[in-house]
Design a protein around this motif. Structure first.
Motif, PDB file in Angstrom:
ATOM      1  N   ILE A  58      23.202  13.667  -6.751  1.00 34.53           N
ATOM      2  CA  ILE A  58      22.443  14.757  -6.130  1.00 34.53           C
ATOM      3  C   ILE A  58      22.827  16.093  -6.748  1.00 34.53           C
ATOM      4  CG2 ILE A  58      22.099  16.048  -3.980  1.00 34.53           C
ATOM      5  CD1 ILE A  58      22.277  13.390  -2.491  1.00 34.53           C
ATOM      6  N   GLU A  59      24.119  16.323  -6.941  1.00 29.20           N
ATOM      7  CA  GLU A  59      24.559  17.591  -7.524  1.00 29.20           C
ATOM      8  C   GLU A  59      24.080  17.744  -8.961  1.00 29.20           C
ATOM      9  OE1 GLU A  59      28.757  17.953  -6.834  1.00 29.20           O
ATOM     10  OE2 GLU A  59      28.470  17.962  -4.653  1.00 29.20           O
ATOM     11  N   LYS A  60      24.130  16.659  -9.732  1.00 29.28           N
ATOM     12  CA  LYS A  60      23.657  16.697 -11.116  1.00 29.28           C
ATOM     13  C   LYS A  60      22.153  17.008 -11.152  1.00 29.28           C
ATOM     14  CE  LYS A  60      25.337  13.486 -13.705  1.00 29.28           C
ATOM     15  NZ  LYS A  60      25.563  12.175 -14.350  1.00 29.28           N
ATOM     16  N   LEU A  61      21.388  16.340 -10.275  1.00 34.95           N
ATOM     17  CA  LEU A  61      19.948  16.598 -10.209  1.00 34.95           C
ATOM     18  C   LEU A  61      19.649  18.024  -9.755  1.00 34.95           C
ATOM     19  CD1 LEU A  61      18.672  13.252  -8.665  1.00 34.95           C
ATOM     20  CD2 LEU A  61      18.063  14.168 -10.897  1.00 34.95           C
ATOM     21  N   ARG A  95       0.836  -1.197   0.000  1.00 32.87           N
ATOM     22  CA  ARG A  95       0.000   0.000   0.000  1.00 32.87           C
ATOM     23  C   ARG A  95       0.872   1.248   0.000  1.00 32.87           C
ATOM     24  NH1 ARG A  95      -3.117  -1.423   5.229  1.00 32.87           N
ATOM     25  NH2 ARG A  95      -2.771   0.797   5.480  1.00 32.87           N
ATOM     26  N   ALA A  96       0.726   2.065  -1.058  1.00 32.11           N
ATOM     27  CA  ALA A  96       1.420   3.346  -1.151  1.00 32.11           C
ATOM     28  C   ALA A  96       0.872   4.092  -2.363  1.00 32.11           C
ATOM     29  CB  ALA A  96       2.918   3.172  -1.277  1.00 32.11           C
ATOM     30  N   SER A  97       1.070   5.415  -2.378  1.00 31.13           N
ATOM     31  CA  SER A  97       0.637   6.233  -3.509  1.00 31.13           C
ATOM     32  C   SER A  97       1.700   7.283  -3.812  1.00 31.13           C
ATOM     33  CB  SER A  97      -0.689   6.914  -3.200  1.00 31.13           C
ATOM     34  OG  SER A  97      -1.027   7.804  -4.237  1.00 31.13           O
ATOM     35  N   LEU A  98       2.158   7.314  -5.058  1.00 34.86           N
ATOM     36  CA  LEU A  98       3.179   8.257  -5.498  1.00 34.86           C
ATOM     37  C   LEU A  98       2.606   9.420  -6.293  1.00 34.86           C
ATOM     38  CD1 LEU A  98       5.810   5.716  -6.877  1.00 34.86           C
ATOM     39  CD2 LEU A  98       5.922   6.939  -4.722  1.00 34.86           C
ATOM     40  N   VAL A  99       1.314   9.451  -6.503  1.00 41.01           N
ATOM     41  CA  VAL A  99       0.701  10.364  -7.458  1.00 41.01           C
ATOM     42  C   VAL A  99       1.057  11.830  -7.216  1.00 41.01           C
ATOM     43  CG1 VAL A  99      -1.493  11.216  -8.361  1.00 41.01           C
ATOM     44  CG2 VAL A  99      -1.163   8.791  -7.988  1.00 41.01           C
ATOM     45  N   GLU A 100       1.004  12.299  -6.000  1.00 39.48           N
ATOM     46  CA  GLU A 100       1.265  13.714  -5.736  1.00 39.48           C
ATOM     47  C   GLU A 100       2.684  13.949  -5.231  1.00 39.48           C
ATOM     48  OE1 GLU A 100      -1.789  14.796  -3.009  1.00 39.48           O
ATOM     49  OE2 GLU A 100      -3.369  14.474  -4.480  1.00 39.48           O
ATOM     50  N   GLY A 101       3.558  12.940  -5.335  1.00 40.46           N
ATOM     51  CA  GLY A 101       4.906  13.038  -4.797  1.00 40.46           C
ATOM     52  C   GLY A 101       5.835  13.890  -5.642  1.00 40.46           C
ATOM     53  N   TRP A 102       6.838  14.459  -4.991  1.00 38.78           N
ATOM     54  CA  TRP A 102       7.875  15.235  -5.664  1.00 38.78           C
ATOM     55  C   TRP A 102       9.144  15.196  -4.826  1.00 38.78           C
ATOM     56  CZ3 TRP A 102       9.269  19.804  -3.014  1.00 38.78           C
ATOM     57  CH2 TRP A 102       8.386  20.191  -2.014  1.00 38.78           C
ATOM     58  N   ILE A 103      10.267  15.542  -5.448  1.00 35.68           N
ATOM     59  CA  ILE A 103      11.560  15.482  -4.774  1.00 35.68           C
ATOM     60  C   ILE A 103      12.152  16.880  -4.693  1.00 35.68           C
ATOM     61  CG2 ILE A 103      13.945  14.665  -4.999  1.00 35.68           C
ATOM     62  CD1 ILE A 103      11.447  12.439  -6.358  1.00 35.68           C
ATOM     63  N   GLU A 104      12.722  17.185  -3.526  1.00 32.62           N
ATOM     64  CA  GLU A 104      13.369  18.473  -3.303  1.00 32.62           C
ATOM     65  C   GLU A 104      14.818  18.210  -2.883  1.00 32.62           C
ATOM     66  OE1 GLU A 104      12.726  22.264  -0.345  1.00 32.62           O
ATOM     67  OE2 GLU A 104      12.475  20.244   0.451  1.00 32.62           O
ATOM     68  N   ILE A 105      15.720  19.027  -3.384  1.00 32.47           N
ATOM     69  CA  ILE A 105      17.111  18.969  -2.942  1.00 32.47           C
ATOM     70  C   ILE A 105      17.360  20.247  -2.146  1.00 32.47           C
ATOM     71  CG2 ILE A 105      19.512  18.882  -3.658  1.00 32.47           C
ATOM     72  CD1 ILE A 105      18.502  17.262  -6.084  1.00 32.47           C
ATOM     73  N   ASP A 106      17.672  20.076  -0.858  1.00 30.27           N
ATOM     74  CA  ASP A 106      17.807  21.239   0.023  1.00 30.27           C
ATOM     75  C   ASP A 106      19.204  21.844  -0.046  1.00 30.27           C
ATOM     76  OD1 ASP A 106      19.384  19.547   1.517  1.00 30.27           O
ATOM     77  OD2 ASP A 106      18.025  19.439   3.230  1.00 30.27           O
ATOM     78  N   ARG A 107      19.429  22.884   0.737  1.00 27.10           N
ATOM     79  CA  ARG A 107      20.704  23.605   0.696  1.00 27.10           C
ATOM     80  C   ARG A 107      21.853  22.804   1.292  1.00 27.10           C
ATOM     81  NH1 ARG A 107      21.118  26.485   5.787  1.00 27.10           N
ATOM     82  NH2 ARG A 107      19.168  26.218   6.927  1.00 27.10           N
ATOM     83  N   HIS A 161      22.467  19.794   0.379  1.00 27.61           N
ATOM     84  CA  HIS A 161      22.682  18.779  -0.660  1.00 27.61           C
ATOM     85  C   HIS A 161      22.161  17.418  -0.219  1.00 27.61           C
ATOM     86  CE1 HIS A 161      24.812  21.458  -3.292  1.00 27.61           C
ATOM     87  NE2 HIS A 161      25.533  21.871  -2.255  1.00 27.61           N
ATOM     88  N   GLU A 162      20.948  17.410   0.295  1.00 32.06           N
ATOM     89  CA  GLU A 162      20.249  16.180   0.624  1.00 32.06           C
ATOM     90  C   GLU A 162      18.962  16.133  -0.183  1.00 32.06           C
ATOM     91  OE1 GLU A 162      19.718  16.377   4.861  1.00 32.06           O
ATOM     92  OE2 GLU A 162      21.610  15.329   5.218  1.00 32.06           O
ATOM     93  N   ALA A 163      18.607  14.955  -0.682  1.00 30.87           N
ATOM     94  CA  ALA A 163      17.386  14.782  -1.474  1.00 30.87           C
ATOM     95  C   ALA A 163      16.273  14.270  -0.562  1.00 30.87           C
ATOM     96  CB  ALA A 163      17.636  13.808  -2.610  1.00 30.87           C
ATOM     97  N   TRP A 164      15.097  14.879  -0.674  1.00 28.03           N
ATOM     98  CA  TRP A 164      13.948  14.530   0.158  1.00 28.03           C
ATOM     99  C   TRP A 164      12.748  14.213  -0.720  1.00 28.03           C
ATOM    100  CZ3 TRP A 164      14.528  13.966   5.316  1.00 28.03           C
ATOM    101  CH2 TRP A 164      15.671  14.527   5.893  1.00 28.03           C
TER     102      TRP A 164
END
Length: 175
Positions: free
Chosen positions: A111-114, A62-74, A76-79
């Motif tokens: 992470i840096e490339k993204l 059970r999971a839903s990715l529909v409204e998901g998005w990725i952020e890279i913070d200052r 240099h960590e991906a969330w």
């Protein structure tokens, strides 16, 4: 001679079968909407930092990715944001928040490339698929560009044309 085996072909041992099952990709959730709404430029496989109840809920499928998005913070960590993993039904007070942000495990170069690419106009990072491989939860993420409305219609039309062509060829094959 229908029951004969090819020379040298051996039946897999129980250990080989177990390894093949462990290496298989067990998909938990797919984001079909992302492939419809975006042009996919590049894909990456990232690990997820999860709590115990999140892993158990994912193993229940059970999971839903529909409204998901990725952020890279200052730092240099991906969330991973806004991905819904429902609370584990047998969990106690240690249960997780269904839409909490989760850390993605990627190499620093990735992470840096993204980060550089996602700052460009029209680019974003979206989750495509959540799955288990060798007992570890992974998420396939993509660097994507938004589609215009006419792009979406053209993609749908191409899929429909391809489906009709396949149907016509299968009918022709059976005649």
């Amino acid at each position: 001679m229908a029951g004969t085996k090819a020379p040298g072909a051996k039946k897999p041992t129980p250990g080989q079968r177990a390894k093949a099952e462990a290496d298989a990709r067990k998909v938990v959730a797919r984001n079909k909407k992302a492939r419809h709404d975006y042009h996919i430029d590049a894909t990456y496989e990232a690990g997820l930092s999860l709590t115990g109840t999140e892993v158990k809920a994912l193993r229940m499928g059970r999971a839903s990715l529909v409204e998901g998005w990725i952020e890279i913070d200052r730092h240099h960590e991906a969330w991973l944001h806004n991905v819904h993993i429902p609370e584990y039904s047998q969990g106690s007070w240690t249960n997780h928040g269904p839409r909490r942000k989760r850390k993605l495990l990627l190499h620093r170069e990735e992470i840096e490339k993204l980060a550089v690419k996602s700052r460009e106009k029209g680019h974003t990072i979206v989750p495509l698929e959540l799955y288990f491989i060798r007992g570890r939860a992974k998420v396939e993420i993509a660097l994507a560009r938004g589609k215009q409305e006419w792009d979406k219609r053209r993609t749908l039309r191409e899929k429909q044309d391809e489906r009709e062509a396949q149907r016509a060829m299968s009918l022709r094959k059976h005649l």
